[in-house]
Design a protein around this motif. Structure first.
Motif, PDB file in Angstrom:
ATOM      1  N   LEU B  34       0.850  -1.189   0.000  1.00  0.00           N
ATOM      2  CA  LEU B  34       0.000   0.000   0.000  1.00  0.00           C
ATOM      3  C   LEU B  34       0.883   1.234   0.000  1.00  0.00           C
ATOM      4  O   LEU B  34       1.954   1.238   0.607  1.00  0.00           O
ATOM      5  CB  LEU B  34      -0.893   0.007   1.243  1.00  0.00           C
ATOM      6  N   ARG B  35       0.428   2.284  -0.670  1.00  0.00           N
ATOM      7  CA  ARG B  35       1.199   3.523  -0.660  1.00  0.00           C
ATOM      8  C   ARG B  35       0.267   4.686  -0.356  1.00  0.00           C
ATOM      9  O   ARG B  35      -0.921   4.656  -0.723  1.00  0.00           O
ATOM     10  CB  ARG B  35       1.913   3.749  -1.994  1.00  0.00           C
ATOM     11  N   PRO B  36       0.804   5.714   0.293  1.00  0.00           N
ATOM     12  CA  PRO B  36      -0.004   6.926   0.424  1.00  0.00           C
ATOM     13  C   PRO B  36      -0.077   7.592  -0.940  1.00  0.00           C
ATOM     14  O   PRO B  36       0.929   7.683  -1.648  1.00  0.00           O
ATOM     15  CB  PRO B  36       0.793   7.778   1.418  1.00  0.00           C
ATOM     16  N   SER B  37      -1.258   8.016  -1.337  1.00  0.00           N
ATOM     17  CA  SER B  37      -1.390   8.722  -2.608  1.00  0.00           C
ATOM     18  C   SER B  37      -0.685  10.060  -2.517  1.00  0.00           C
ATOM     19  O   SER B  37      -0.698  10.710  -1.464  1.00  0.00           O
ATOM     20  CB  SER B  37      -2.865   8.938  -2.918  1.00  0.00           C
ATOM     21  N   SER B  38      -0.129  10.500  -3.641  1.00  0.00           N
ATOM     22  CA  SER B  38       0.479  11.839  -3.659  1.00  0.00           C
ATOM     23  C   SER B  38      -0.593  12.910  -3.438  1.00  0.00           C
ATOM     24  O   SER B  38      -0.272  14.049  -3.116  1.00  0.00           O
ATOM     25  CB  SER B  38       1.230  12.081  -4.967  1.00  0.00           C
ATOM     26  N   ALA B  39      -1.880  12.517  -3.595  1.00  0.00           N
ATOM     27  CA  ALA B  39      -2.974  13.462  -3.338  1.00  0.00           C
ATOM     28  C   ALA B  39      -2.967  13.954  -1.889  1.00  0.00           C
ATOM     29  O   ALA B  39      -3.506  15.015  -1.590  1.00  0.00           O
ATOM     30  CB  ALA B  39      -4.321  12.812  -3.660  1.00  0.00           C
ATOM     31  N   ALA B  40      -2.356  13.189  -1.009  1.00  0.00           N
ATOM     32  CA  ALA B  40      -2.288  13.594   0.402  1.00  0.00           C
ATOM     33  C   ALA B  40      -1.209  14.652   0.637  1.00  0.00           C
ATOM     34  O   ALA B  40      -1.078  15.158   1.754  1.00  0.00           O
ATOM     35  CB  ALA B  40      -2.014  12.377   1.288  1.00  0.00           C
ATOM     36  N   PHE B  41      -0.445  14.981  -0.421  1.00  0.00           N
ATOM     37  CA  PHE B  41       0.681  15.915  -0.272  1.00  0.00           C
ATOM     38  C   PHE B  41       0.534  17.117  -1.203  1.00  0.00           C
ATOM     39  O   PHE B  41       1.521  17.716  -1.597  1.00  0.00           O
ATOM     40  CB  PHE B  41       1.998  15.188  -0.572  1.00  0.00           C
ATOM     41  N   LYS B  42      -0.689  17.450  -1.574  1.00  0.00           N
ATOM     42  CA  LYS B  42      -0.903  18.497  -2.577  1.00  0.00           C
ATOM     43  C   LYS B  42      -1.214  19.866  -1.987  1.00  0.00           C
ATOM     44  O   LYS B  42      -1.205  20.864  -2.718  1.00  0.00           O
ATOM     45  CB  LYS B  42      -2.097  18.106  -3.479  1.00  0.00           C
ATOM     46  N   ASP B  43      -1.549  19.914  -0.726  1.00  0.00           N
ATOM     47  CA  ASP B  43      -2.012  21.179  -0.146  1.00  0.00           C
ATOM     48  C   ASP B  43      -0.868  22.205  -0.109  1.00  0.00           C
ATOM     49  O   ASP B  43       0.204  21.907   0.424  1.00  0.00           O
ATOM     50  CB  ASP B  43      -2.527  20.911   1.281  1.00  0.00           C
TER      51      ASP B  43
END
Lengths: 164, 134
Positions: B34-43
């Motif tokens: 499982l990986r954290p989506s890069s969407a979690a690092f967009k802010d």
């Protein structure tokens, strides 16, 4: 007798009652039938399964409450969600695997991590989106671009993934 | 009523915790993990907790998830963020619910930046229910 709405909702055609024949789109001759598997293939072309799944996910992101991620993010904007669906419909091919559909603070992201490829399409508004593509096999160059109405690079990246 | 917390310097080696919403944990079929989506690092103002400050007060990672059952947690160093021209600032939250360990990773997050942050991060806690789904 007409089917009740409840029955119609769950109705799936069977091989017995599919009066189609020949190439897709042609009218069946009287009495001809189309193999059920072929009909299902036709049906999937018209309304692929991923479409319903993607629509359901995007609608759920639109309906989210403020602060859904615990960091104050707003729900997905309706126009952004609808454009994201357009993007997906424009790039998906019959054998393209279903992407992960992920909410972000500013929009929604489609992502594939398979077949030696990392591919992400991040949609932040109508005609505001970006692509991130990496091929770990080294056969294709990496792509990182902001996009608007040009779908070519996204289509090409999805095509590479699909054909692998 | 608001609390007062001193603003402290964040060294490069300090670890930053970022919560990851269950929908932002995705399967990576290239690795089988499982990986954290890069969407979690967009802010552009990405909130994090400074793990080192938490440890000074005797708290571990579970403090960051105390109100977030089902969430996962990743850690990355301030140096990794600064390597991509991101500012890392201690910005304690003084209104209820207070958070003296709150910091922000400030700057535009291009796909390259978000993926760099993602690649630099490591799981601190992955929600077990999600692991079972893969």
């Amino acid at each position: 007798m007409a089917a009740s709405p409840a029955i119609a909702l769950h109705y799936r055609p069977t091989e017995v009652d599919v009066p189609l024949a020949g190439p897709f789109g042609t009218r069946a001759a009287s009495g001809e039938t189309l193999a059920f598997s072929r009909f299902r293939s036709y049906e999937e072309t018209v309304a692929p399964e991923w479409h319903q799944e993607a629509l359901a996910k995007i609608v759920s992101f639109i309906k989210r409450s403020r602060n859904w991620d615990g960091y104050g993010s707003l729900p997905l904007r309706h126009d952004t969600g609808m454009f994201a669906l357009q993007v997906l419909m424009a790039v998906m091919q019959p054998r393209t695997p279903m992407p992960s559909i992920v909410p972000s603070p500013s929009g929604v992201q489609f992502e594939w991590h398979e077949k030696g490829v990392d591919l992400e399409l991040h949609v932040t508004g109508p005609y505001e989106w970006e692509i991130w593509f990496e091929d770990h096999t080294g056969q294709c160059a990496s792509v990182s671009e902001e996009l608007s109405s040009n779908f070519a690079s996204a289509r090409e990246a999805v095509s590479i993934l699909t054909k692998r | 009523m608001s609390a007062n917390f001193a603003v402290r310097a964040i060294d490069d080696a300090m670890e930053l915790y970022r919560r990851v919403h269950p929908d932002q944990v995705v399967p990576d079929k290239n690795t089988g993990q499982l990986r954290p989506s890069s969407a979690a690092f967009k802010d552009p103002s990405m909130s994090v907790d400074v793990a080192d400050f938490m440890r000074d007060d005797g708290f571990d990672w579970s403090w960051s998830l105390r109100n977030y059952s089902g969430w996962s947690l990743v850690g990355l160093t301030a140096a990794h963020a600064r390597a991509k021209q991101q500012e890392v600032q201690h910005t304690p939250i003084t209104t209820d619910p207070t958070n003296p360990y709150h910091a922000e990773v400030i700057g535009k997050k291009t796909p390259g930046t978000a993926n760099h942050l993602r690649d630099s991060s490591a799981w601190v806690h992955v929600e077990p229910k999600i692991v079972n789904k893969i």
